[in-house]
Scaffold this active site. Structure first.
Site, PDB file in Angstrom:
ATOM      1  N   ARG A 102       0.901  -1.129   0.120  1.00  0.00           N
ATOM      2  CA  ARG A 102      -0.092  -0.010  -0.099  1.00  0.00           C
ATOM      3  C   ARG A 102       0.767   1.136   0.039  1.00  0.00           C
ATOM      4  NH1 ARG A 102      -5.164  -1.340   0.630  1.00  0.00           N
ATOM      5  NH2 ARG A 102      -5.789  -3.238   1.996  1.00  0.00           N
ATOM      6  N   ASP A 152     -14.119  -6.476  -2.323  1.00  0.00           N
ATOM      7  CA  ASP A 152     -15.387  -5.966  -1.516  1.00  0.00           C
ATOM      8  C   ASP A 152     -16.729  -5.674  -2.547  1.00  0.00           C
ATOM      9  OD1 ASP A 152     -14.202  -6.256   0.773  1.00  0.00           O
ATOM     10  OD2 ASP A 152     -13.720  -4.075   1.050  1.00  0.00           O
ATOM     11  N   GLY A 187     -15.708  -6.191   3.851  1.00  0.00           N
ATOM     12  CA  GLY A 187     -16.707  -5.342   3.517  1.00  0.00           C
ATOM     13  C   GLY A 187     -16.629  -3.807   4.368  1.00  0.00           C
ATOM     14  N   THR A 192      -5.728   2.467  -6.062  1.00  0.00           N
ATOM     15  CA  THR A 192      -4.536   2.088  -7.171  1.00  0.00           C
ATOM     16  C   THR A 192      -5.004   3.049  -8.476  1.00  0.00           C
ATOM     17  OG1 THR A 192      -4.094  -0.083  -5.903  1.00  0.00           O
ATOM     18  CG2 THR A 192      -3.407   0.344  -8.444  1.00  0.00           C
ATOM     19  N   ILE A 207      -9.983 -15.915   3.296  1.00  0.00           N
ATOM     20  CA  ILE A 207     -10.543 -15.961   1.992  1.00  0.00           C
ATOM     21  C   ILE A 207     -10.017 -15.112   1.047  1.00  0.00           C
ATOM     22  CG2 ILE A 207     -12.725 -14.720   1.171  1.00  0.00           C
ATOM     23  CD1 ILE A 207     -14.252 -15.135   3.593  1.00  0.00           C
TER      24      ILE A 207
END
Length: 534
Positions: A202, A258, A302, A230, A416
């Site tokens: 990041r 998300d 989320g 990005t 996940i």
């Protein structure tokens, strides 16, 4: 068709008589680049509109010839590719566009369109002159390696490009690390792994250093894979490339697990995330129904949008309550979450709660006197709503010694993110990669690629970065969730009416824009078609 030069003020000027009407650059050193200086001194590109009959508006993407008008073109090598010899139509019609709004009335204006993605008959790069670079930025997401693989293999196999490199470690890798040579052989099996073989990070966005790197290394095609932050960075890189007058196409591939990127149907990795979330929900359900007054709490991804929680809830049918950032809730008092939990346990003897990580953040911050902080990408750091909610539930039932509960909290978030993409996402990632490289070879730049109403399109960067896609809780899809779980909406009648009023105003505003009462470029992105009720 005629082009429309759009000023910040509402559109009132007559239609201009040329296809591209970019403002004159400022200062003179940026001659012929079509950029303009903002009050902050940063470069901002003027938006390209093409107007047509019956309210038709094409929001076009930049092209290298906007500022390098003398570029030669070459026949597309796809026409000699034996794999495409059976295809009836090799190339996309240059006038093909994709409509943003698919549900219309007979009196509706034709509305906003985007340029359709796909191979063009003429290309602006010869195969042996292309030096392509691929970079992945931001958080992990299933499918990153598939996109990288298909970009490399597509460039090699379809266009004969043999110079492709990977940038390690996100944006800062442009100026802090060496490049990695990428070939079909080296990327052959990477789609079977999670994460990204290029690494990611990041932040680290230094525009001048990044474009210096492109110039120094002779890179003339850049593929940037990442979320809305990005893509904002990609837009700035494009503007600097254009300011310097470089023949270099900048293309974005939107990534967010998300599914919160506006305009597009959905983002890659989302299907995989919903599928993997089923494992956690199933485990929570087994635990809950196996214990007296069992409660399973599952936290899913989320940050600002609850799509994963919403779709995972609908897919499971074992969830009793779904909490998302878009729908406020409260704990105490009549109609609150704790009262609902107590009632559901009395009725069923167990329950499963799915909560998106961004839900209830105001409640947690208020209870902990928490001050907002941000990560390197500028994202608000979130408190753990799953742990907080679990503790609040335990504290509530401790006051009821005759009502014992057993609570299990499951957080599969990073499990996940780290899995490989499923079959559906693999196919989707392949189409995204191919659409992106077709666009760059055809000379388009400053765009991101994604499906809009089922057709892949080239979308200007600003359209996917101006707002985030969110669950519309006054829409039928959220109503289906409430029907599935039989949970209360936790909103007052006044809250719902206010939201409907906001939606009506938004719809009226868009209608006025399409009818020419205001500048169509101010038209904000519609609610994601995949999330809306149909």
């Amino acid at each position: 068709m005629e082009a429309v030069g759009v000023a910040p003020a509402p559109l009132a000027a007559p239609v201009k008589k040329k296809l591209l009407d970019l403002e004159k650059p400022f200062p003179a050193a940026a001659a012929a680049n079509g950029a303009k200086a903002s009050p902050t001194g940063k470069w901002a590109m003027k938006k390209k509109l093409v107007g047509g009959d019956a309210g038709y508006v094409l929001e076009d993407v930049p092209h290298l010839t906007d500022y390098l008008p003398e570029l030669p073109t070459f026949p597309n090598p796809l026409q000699d590719n034996p794999a495409y010899s059976v295809v009836k139509q090799y190339f996309v019609n240059p006038d093909d566009t994709v409509t943003q709004k698919i549900v219309v009335h007979k009196t509706s204006a034709r509305g906003t369109h985007f340029r359709r993605a796909g191979p063009r008959q003429r290309v602006y790069f010869q195969s042996d002159e292309v030096n392509a670079a691929i970079v992945t930025c931001g958080g992990l997401c299933p499918g990153l390696n598939t996109v990288v693989r298909e970009l490399v293999c597509g460039l090699y196999d379809m266009y004969g490009v043999t110079s492709v490199v990977g940038i390690e470690g996100g944006y800062k890798g442009f100026y802090s690390k060496n490049t990695i040579p990428l070939t079909p052989k080296s990327v052959n099996d990477i789609h079977k792994r999670g994460g990204t073989v290029l690494g990611t990070s990041r932040g680290g966005h230094d525009t001048a250093k990044i474009v210096d790197c492109l110039q120094d290394r002779g890179i003339n095609q850049v593929y940037i894979i990442g979320g809305d932050g990005t893509q904002k960075g990609a837009s700035v890189i494009y503007e600097e490339v254009r300011r310097r007058g470089l023949k270099c196409s900048v293309a974005g591939v939107p990534k967010t697990i998300d599914n919160d990127i506006a305009v597009i149907d959905k983002s890659f990795g989302f299907d995989t995330a919903v599928e993997e979330a089923q494992r956690a929900i199933n485990a929570a359900h087994v635990e809950a129904e196996s214990a007296e007054n069992g409660i399973g709490v599952v936290k899913l991804m989320g940050r600002n949008s609850g799509f994963i929680a919403m779709y995972a809830t609908l897919a499971s049918r074992d969830v009793d309550c779904c909490l998302i950032p878009e729908s406020p809730f409260y704990l105490e008092g009549k109609g609150g979450l704790l009262e609902f939990i107590e009632r559901r346990l009395k009725d069923n003897g167990h329950m499963v709660i799915v909560v998106a990580e961004g839900a209830g953040q105001d409640l947690i911050a208020k209870s902990m006197n928490f001050v907002d902080t941000q990560d390197a990408s500028g994202n608000k750091l979130l408190l753990d709503v799953g742990l907080w909610l679990s503790q609040k539930i335990k504290d509530h039932f401790k006051k009821k010694p005759n009502f014992p509960i057993t609570l299990k909290y499951i957080d599969p978030t990073y499990m996940i993110r780290a899995v490989k993409s499923n079959a559906s996402d693999n196919v989707y990632c392949t189409l995204l990669a191919h659409s992106a490289l077709h666009g760059t070879m055809a000379g388009y730049t400053g765009f991101t690629v994604a499906p809009v109403n089922g057709r892949h399109a080239y979308i200007p960067f600003y359209r996917i970065t101006e707002k985030q896609n969110k669950v519309v809780i006054t829409d039928r899809m959220w109503a289906r969730v409430l029907c599935s779980t039989n949970q209360p909406c936790f909103l007052s009648h006044e809250d719902v009416e206010n939201m409907k009023h906001d939606d009506d105003e938004h719809h009226l505003h868009n209608t006025q824009l399409l009818e020419g009462e205001s500048s169509p470029m101010k038209n904000s992105a519609k609610c994601n078609g995949s999330a809306a009720g149909v």
